[in-house]
Write a protein that holds these residues in place. Structure first.
Motif, PDB file in Angstrom:
ATOM      1  N   GLU A 193       0.848  -1.208   0.000  1.00 57.13           N
ATOM      2  CA  GLU A 193       0.000   0.000   0.000  1.00 57.13           C
ATOM      3  C   GLU A 193       0.876   1.246   0.000  1.00 57.13           C
ATOM      4  OE1 GLU A 193      -3.258   0.709  -0.487  1.00 57.13           O
ATOM      5  OE2 GLU A 193      -3.311  -1.404  -1.068  1.00 57.13           O
ATOM      6  N   LYS A 194       2.031   1.131   0.652  1.00 58.24           N
ATOM      7  CA  LYS A 194       2.960   2.277   0.727  1.00 58.24           C
ATOM      8  C   LYS A 194       3.492   2.584  -0.690  1.00 58.24           C
ATOM      9  CE  LYS A 194       4.325   4.899   4.036  1.00 58.24           C
ATOM     10  NZ  LYS A 194       3.065   5.414   4.543  1.00 58.24           N
ATOM     11  N   ASP A 195       3.873   1.498  -1.391  1.00 58.82           N
ATOM     12  CA  ASP A 195       4.374   1.677  -2.773  1.00 58.82           C
ATOM     13  C   ASP A 195       3.336   2.395  -3.615  1.00 58.82           C
ATOM     14  OD1 ASP A 195       6.705   0.297  -2.320  1.00 58.82           O
ATOM     15  OD2 ASP A 195       5.853  -1.646  -2.910  1.00 58.82           O
ATOM     16  N   ILE A 196       2.096   1.925  -3.472  1.00 57.56           N
ATOM     17  CA  ILE A 196       1.023   2.471  -4.308  1.00 57.56           C
ATOM     18  C   ILE A 196       0.788   3.937  -3.944  1.00 57.56           C
ATOM     19  CG2 ILE A 196      -1.422   2.218  -4.879  1.00 57.56           C
ATOM     20  CD1 ILE A 196      -1.049  -0.802  -4.310  1.00 57.56           C
ATOM     21  N   GLU A 197       0.849   4.202  -2.649  1.00 53.33           N
ATOM     22  CA  GLU A 197       0.653   5.578  -2.170  1.00 53.33           C
ATOM     23  C   GLU A 197       1.712   6.496  -2.784  1.00 53.33           C
ATOM     24  OE1 GLU A 197       1.230   6.784   2.152  1.00 53.33           O
ATOM     25  OE2 GLU A 197      -0.731   5.777   2.134  1.00 53.33           O
ATOM     26  N   HIS A 198       2.967   6.041  -2.728  1.00 59.62           N
ATOM     27  CA  HIS A 198       4.057   6.857  -3.274  1.00 59.62           C
ATOM     28  C   HIS A 198       3.883   7.045  -4.775  1.00 59.62           C
ATOM     29  CE1 HIS A 198       6.795   5.709   0.307  1.00 59.62           C
ATOM     30  NE2 HIS A 198       6.100   6.799   0.523  1.00 59.62           N
ATOM     31  N   LEU A 199       3.519   5.968  -5.407  1.00 62.75           N
ATOM     32  CA  LEU A 199       3.381   6.001  -6.860  1.00 62.75           C
ATOM     33  C   LEU A 199       2.351   7.040  -7.275  1.00 62.75           C
ATOM     34  CD1 LEU A 199       4.327   4.652  -9.420  1.00 62.75           C
ATOM     35  CD2 LEU A 199       2.556   2.939  -9.138  1.00 62.75           C
ATOM     36  N   PHE A 200       1.193   7.004  -6.613  1.00 58.40           N
ATOM     37  CA  PHE A 200       0.158   7.960  -7.002  1.00 58.40           C
ATOM     38  C   PHE A 200       0.475   9.375  -6.525  1.00 58.40           C
ATOM     39  CE2 PHE A 200      -2.322   3.971  -7.454  1.00 58.40           C
ATOM     40  CZ  PHE A 200      -2.325   4.046  -8.844  1.00 58.40           C
ATOM     41  N   GLY A 201       1.280   9.442  -5.451  1.00 59.58           N
ATOM     42  CA  GLY A 201       1.769  10.756  -5.022  1.00 59.58           C
ATOM     43  C   GLY A 201       2.574  11.387  -6.150  1.00 59.58           C
ATOM     44  N   ILE A 202       3.408  10.590  -6.782  1.00 63.35           N
ATOM     45  CA  ILE A 202       4.249  11.101  -7.876  1.00 63.35           C
ATOM     46  C   ILE A 202       3.387  11.453  -9.085  1.00 63.35           C
ATOM     47  CG2 ILE A 202       6.090  10.532  -9.479  1.00 63.35           C
ATOM     48  CD1 ILE A 202       7.236   8.713  -7.248  1.00 63.35           C
ATOM     49  N   VAL A 203       2.431  10.564  -9.415  1.00 60.75           N
ATOM     50  CA  VAL A 203       1.555  10.830 -10.565  1.00 60.75           C
ATOM     51  C   VAL A 203       0.813  12.148 -10.341  1.00 60.75           C
ATOM     52  CG1 VAL A 203      -0.485  10.000 -11.791  1.00 60.75           C
ATOM     53  CG2 VAL A 203       1.301   8.396 -11.156  1.00 60.75           C
ATOM     54  N   ALA A 204       0.308  12.331  -9.105  1.00 57.32           N
ATOM     55  CA  ALA A 204      -0.446  13.554  -8.810  1.00 57.32           C
ATOM     56  C   ALA A 204       0.465  14.769  -8.860  1.00 57.32           C
ATOM     57  CB  ALA A 204      -1.086  13.419  -7.427  1.00 57.32           C
ATOM     58  N   SER A 205       1.704  14.599  -8.379  1.00 54.39           N
ATOM     59  CA  SER A 205       2.578  15.777  -8.366  1.00 54.39           C
ATOM     60  C   SER A 205       2.927  16.217  -9.789  1.00 54.39           C
ATOM     61  CB  SER A 205       3.827  15.539  -7.519  1.00 54.39           C
ATOM     62  OG  SER A 205       4.465  14.394  -7.975  1.00 54.39           O
ATOM     63  N   VAL A 206       2.952  15.254 -10.743  1.00 57.02           N
ATOM     64  CA  VAL A 206       3.178  15.639 -12.143  1.00 57.02           C
ATOM     65  C   VAL A 206       2.023  16.521 -12.615  1.00 57.02           C
ATOM     66  CG1 VAL A 206       3.310  14.760 -14.516  1.00 57.02           C
ATOM     67  CG2 VAL A 206       4.614  13.645 -12.713  1.00 57.02           C
ATOM     68  N   LEU A 207       0.798  16.152 -12.214  1.00 53.24           N
ATOM     69  CA  LEU A 207      -0.363  16.959 -12.623  1.00 53.24           C
ATOM     70  C   LEU A 207      -0.298  18.346 -11.989  1.00 53.24           C
ATOM     71  CD1 LEU A 207      -3.290  14.370 -12.512  1.00 53.24           C
ATOM     72  CD2 LEU A 207      -2.057  15.245 -14.492  1.00 53.24           C
ATOM     73  N   HIS A 208       0.090  18.397 -10.718  1.00 51.27           N
ATOM     74  CA  HIS A 208       0.215  19.712 -10.057  1.00 51.27           C
ATOM     75  C   HIS A 208       1.297  20.545 -10.732  1.00 51.27           C
ATOM     76  CE1 HIS A 208      -2.635  18.964  -6.902  1.00 51.27           C
ATOM     77  NE2 HIS A 208      -1.981  17.897  -6.453  1.00 51.27           N
ATOM     78  N   LEU A 209       2.378  19.874 -11.072  1.00 52.51           N
ATOM     79  CA  LEU A 209       3.510  20.558 -11.718  1.00 52.51           C
ATOM     80  C   LEU A 209       3.040  21.243 -13.002  1.00 52.51           C
ATOM     81  CD1 LEU A 209       6.484  20.700 -10.919  1.00 52.51           C
ATOM     82  CD2 LEU A 209       6.918  18.719 -12.353  1.00 52.51           C
ATOM     83  N   GLY A 210       2.212  20.539 -13.750  1.00 49.70           N
ATOM     84  CA  GLY A 210       1.720  21.082 -15.013  1.00 49.70           C
ATOM     85  C   GLY A 210       0.871  22.320 -14.816  1.00 49.70           C
ATOM     86  N   ASN A 211       0.291  22.462 -13.640  1.00 50.48           N
ATOM     87  CA  ASN A 211      -0.572  23.633 -13.401  1.00 50.48           C
ATOM     88  C   ASN A 211       0.191  24.836 -12.841  1.00 50.48           C
ATOM     89  OD1 ASN A 211      -2.653  22.238 -14.368  1.00 50.48           O
ATOM     90  ND2 ASN A 211      -3.858  22.174 -12.487  1.00 50.48           N
ATOM     91  N   ILE A 212       1.499  24.638 -12.594  1.00 49.94           N
ATOM     92  CA  ILE A 212       2.284  25.775 -12.087  1.00 49.94           C
ATOM     93  C   ILE A 212       2.456  26.819 -13.189  1.00 49.94           C
ATOM     94  CG2 ILE A 212       4.622  26.464 -11.397  1.00 49.94           C
ATOM     95  CD1 ILE A 212       4.784  23.953  -9.738  1.00 49.94           C
TER      96      ILE A 212
END
Ligand SMILES: Nc1ncnc2c1ncn2[C@@H]1O[C@H](COP(=O)(O)OP(=O)(O)OP(=O)(O)O)[C@@H](O)[C@H]1O
Length: 898
Positions: free
Chosen positions: A263-282
């Protein structure tokens, strides 16, 4: 395979080497078209499989089809993916060596589908144990995860793999799949930040937003609407009719749990996926000095939270550049354009790294931990040769990769041919072919190749631009026959090349590369601290790719090859549509004509003597129906009889080699004709055989029935005899003991005699009361007989009495009185018995006068004689008493007068 030679006019040949005009592209296309229109999507070139995407579900991938191809000789069944897969597997098991199946073709041609189908084939047909089920599931489920992160909708394919994939399936000595390993190549990172119109970003972003539950999205700081994210909407098609993101999300989530992600791996993975989306909105804006600053801090805060990075470091990384000056590092602020560029570079690099991490993680779960030796079959699903309107660095890498693979294919095919000739003791005839090594060298040669020049240019101090790079190229490889720039080109071609472009003459055709090559090189994978600390010159993407390709080629060279070439039949994903122009292009890019030429340069057809003889032995009386000597000699006799010319064939150690398809076809036609004759003969024989068999069956059945019937009859007769003997014995016994009281020994006899006596008695009863006869009874029935006799007599008497008239009754009564009076006392009584008493015989008459005279009349035979005249004083009393005595008043007649 040979069976289908018959249908060649309708559905073409199953193997292009059997085409008469093997150098004609038109004949090649014609054959491909004929087959495609009959939904025959697979055709061989020797052992290479050409597959044309059907764009429709065909009924050729069922479990029963898989079983059909399992363990069957390669050429015995129609061409199929399964035949290639099975052949590789069987050779691996028999020879204990490693294999690879190279699947190539352009986007949408069906490579990924082919590799998935091969994987399924192994999952279904290979032996497995319960323990190994997990490995099997992981191998199968690694696909949806990799597809979620590595595939995207493009204009050409709704599920386009945006990376090259090489997957090793490891087998143990029993041939059971026990593990796997995946290598990925050149993930298309640019897609993370930019998509062309009508295309999407990688599936995982949309799946997360569509399928992720509320809490997860809330934790990631995401909204469900993809329109809110700059990186997701550039192609303007976040929602696609043919893709069900919600469903795919569920599959991916399930796959994660099977392939051992915590679950930790998955959490980190989606954390990274989400941060890419946030990055795009900067967004950036200019400060008073013209330097870039971040406009709104909310996204960067989310990124900092999700990546666990310090906010200030992140801000600095996005708005500054680090410049190394001797031993010092200086931070230089970026302008807004460069900041946007840096943002995108960070997003791409994060995604690229994450993809690599994901592949490694999957590899961890597929790894087989035991140390016993394994054999492998590698599946290489790699992009085919690409020529777009604008060809950038990515196309350069892809085409370079194809150049290398083409070289491998030609080398290995030639090698295989040469080895076969050698093995068979046939003289090797050199085959002229285009060796594309010269182009590979142009790209990869150390110090002199394009990649080396690119590295040098990129890493040298000072300003480097696309133009300076181009100049360097012209200087170093300008005289290469396969390299052209506008400056180097002749008058005619000059116009088609831009000033910053260069053109390579690939084996498959010319490609002009343009766009900012140099800028691409800045995107170096330099995010790992260890790498940052490393003071060595970092590798450029091109070198990294070259190195990974070199190791891939090394991996492949050590294995036995199989090839699948996929072709896209039309641009509209339409079933049944065969676009000649598009396909001709692919035939060229895939090097199919070249491959066919190499494969056909020597002999079009070769078969083991045993197989050849088995098929065609009916064409020669010496070999038909059986040839008892060595197969090679049989074949020699056979072809001599058919009349092969010496230039048409060669005889190897174990195989016959036929040079021209027409020789084979003529043999096949003769066989066809012969087959008809044989078939009618066989049919007649078979019918005769059937009739005989039916007759034999009936005969056997009749004999059996007869025997049974006879047995039954004999048994019945024996039974009857036994019964008769027993009965006779019983009656003799009964007869002997008949005088005894009823006992078991005489019971039946007595009963029977009783029965017979009674039956006989019934027919001999006395007829009237005077009949005194009576059947003599057996002694045991004497008493009964007596009783019966009495009863019988009583009945007769009763019957007799009932039959008497009143008159007769009176007479009889009278006779009884007579008997009482006279019987035994008076003579003549007995004679009187038979004479009836007549009514008229006795009358009394008297006169009406007062006299005492009474006359008694006794007439006899109508004669008036014998009347008795009585005179008495008491006439009234006397006459009355006489009347009473006679019980008859009419007896007295009173006459008038005297
Ligand atoms: N054998 C097949 N039977 C039915 N449909 C197929 C088959 N092969 C391919 N297709 C169809 O074509 C589509 C594209 O195939 P696939 O994704 O395998 O292409 P690809 O060559 O891997 O493309 P890319 O290089 O873009 O990944 C599939 O989604 C499927 O609809």
């Amino acid at each position: 395979m040979e069976g289908a030679l018959i249908a060649r006019d309708k559905v073409g040949v199953q193997d292009f080497v059997l085409l008469d005009s093997h150098t004609s592209e038109a004949a090649f296309l014609n054959n491909l078209r004929k087959r495609y229109q009959e939904n025959l999507i697979y055709t061989y070139i020797g052992s290479l499989l050409v597959s044309v995407n059907p764009y429709q579900e065909l009924d050729i991938y069922t479990v029963s089809q898989m079983k059909l191809y399992r363990g069957v000789n390669f050429f015995e069944l129609p061409p199929h993916l399964y035949a290639i897969a099975d052949n590789a597997y069987r050779v691996m098991c028999n020879e204990y060596n490693n294999h690879f199946i190279l699947i190539s073709g352009e986007s949408g041609a069906g490579k990924t589908e082919a590799s998935k189908k091969i994987l399924q084939y192994y999952a279904v047909t290979c032996p497995t144990t319960e323990q190994l089920q997990t490995v099997r599931d992981r191998l199968l489920l690694s696909n949806p995860v990799l597809e979620a992160f590595g595939n995207a909708k493009t204009l050409r394919n709704d599920n386009s793999s945006r990376f090259g994939k090489y997957m090793d399936i490891q087998f143990d000595f029993k041939g059971a799949p026990v593990g796997g390993h995946i290598l990925s190549y050149l993930i298309e990172k640019s897609r993370v930040v930019h998509q062309n119109h009508g295309e999407r970003n990688f599936h995982i972003f949309y799946q997360l937003l569509e399928g992720g539950d509320k809490d997860l999205l809330c934790w990631l700081g995401l909204e469900r609407n993809p329109q809110k994210y700059t990186y997701l909407i550039q192609g303007r098609c976040a929602k696609v009719f043919s893709i069900n993101d919600k469903n795919d999300w569920k599959i991916v989530r399930k796959a994660f749990s099977i392939i051992d992600f915590t679950e930790k791996d998955i959490e980190h993975l989606f954390g990274i996926v989400a941060s890419v989306l946030h990055l795009g909105n900067i967004q950036f804006e200019e400060d008073s000095n013209g330097h870039a600053i971040i406009r709104d801090g909310s996204q960067i805060k989310w990124i900092s939270k999700l990546l666990g990075a310090h906010l200030s470091i992140l801000q600095e990384a996005l708005t500054h550049r680090k410049i190394e000056a001797r031993s010092e590092e200086v931070l230089s602020p970026l302008n807004v354009d460069l900041a946007f560029y840096a943002r995108d570079a960070v997003a791409k690099a994060i995604y690229g790294r994450t993809f690599t991490w994901l592949v490694n993680k999957i590899n961890g779960s597929l790894a087989n931990k035991d140390s016993t030796q394994k054999t492998v079959i590698g599946l290489l699903d790699i992009y085919g040769f690409e020529v777009l309107d604008t060809n950038s660095f990515e196309q350069f890498c892809i085409n370079y990769c194809n150049e290398k693979l083409q070289q491998l294919l030609i080398e290995m095919t030639l090698k295989a041919e040469q080895e076969e000739y050698e093995l068979e003791g046939i003289e090797w005839e050199p085959i002229p072919y285009f060796n594309n090594k010269i182009i590979c060298d142009l790209v990869e040669q150390k110090h002199k190749g394009i990649i080396s020049i690119l590295d040098e240019e990129c890493l040298r101090p000072g300003e480097a631009t696309d133009l300076s790079f181009l100049e360097k190229l012209e200087e170093k490889v300008g005289d290469h026959a396969h390299f052209v720039t506008r400056k180097l080109a002749d008058q005619k071609t000059r116009k088609s090349i831009d000033w910053v472009d260069f053109r390579l003459l690939h084996y498959a055709g010319e490609v002009t590369y343009c766009d900012n090559f140099y800028l691409l090189l800045i995107i170096r994978d330099c995010f790992l601290l260890s790498e940052l600390d490393n003071r060595r010159r970092p590798e450029t993407v091109a070198t990294q790719f070259k190195n990974s390709l070199t190791s891939l080629i090394e991996i492949l060279m050590s294995k036995e090859p199989s090839y699948i070439r996929c072709i896209k039949p039309n641009e509209n994903k339409e079933p049944g549509k065969f676009d000649d122009f598009l396909i001709r292009h692919q035939v060229k890019y895939l090097g199919l004509m070249e491959h066919l030429r190499v494969r056909r340069a020597g002999f079009a057809y070769r078969r083991k003597y045993e197989l050849f003889l088995q098929r065609y032995k009916s064409l020669c009386p010496a070999t038909w129906p059986h040839w008892h000597g060595p197969a090679a000699e049989g074949v020699e006799r056979l072809i001599k009889h058919i009349g092969y010319k010496p230039e048409e064939y060669k005889l190897g150690r174990t195989k016959i080699f036929i040079r021209f398809p027409k020789t084979l076809f003529a043999t096949e036609d003769a066989f066809e004709y012969r087959k008809h004759l044989l078939i009618s003969r066989l049919q007649a024989k078979y019918k005769g055989f059937l009739g005989k068999r039916a007759y034999q069956k009936k005969r056997k059945a009749a004999i059996k029935l007869e025997a049974c019937w006879r047995g039954a009859l004999a048994r019945r007769a024996a039974k009857k005899r036994t019964w008769a003997v027993q009965t006779i014995r019983k009656f003799i016994n009964g007869f002997i003991n008949r005088k005894k009281p009823l006992c078991p020994e005489n019971r039946d006899f007595v009963r029977l005699s009783q029965y017979h006596y009674l039956m006989k008695l019934r027919d001999h009863l006395p007829k009237n009361v005077l009949d005194k006869s009576w059947l003599q009874p057996p002694s045991i029935l004497e008493e009964t007989s007596e009783m019966l006799q009495k009863i019988c007599m009583r009945n007769l008497v009763r019957k007799y009495c009932r039959g008497l008239t009143a008159e007769r009754k009176v007479q009889l009564q009278q006779k009884v009185v007579t008997s009482a009076v006279f019987s035994g006392k008076k003579e003549g009584y007995l004679e009187s018995l038979s004479q009836p008493f007549l009514e008229t015989r006795l009358r009394i008459s008297t006169s009406n006068l007062s006299d005492g005279i009474v006359v008694i009349h006794v007439p006899e035979d109508n004669k008036q004689k014998g009347d008795v005249i009585l005179q008495c004083e008491h006439i009234f009393e006397t006459v009355t008493k006489l009347c009473i005595l006679a019980n008859k008043q009419s007896l007295v007649k009173v006459v008038k007068g005297r």
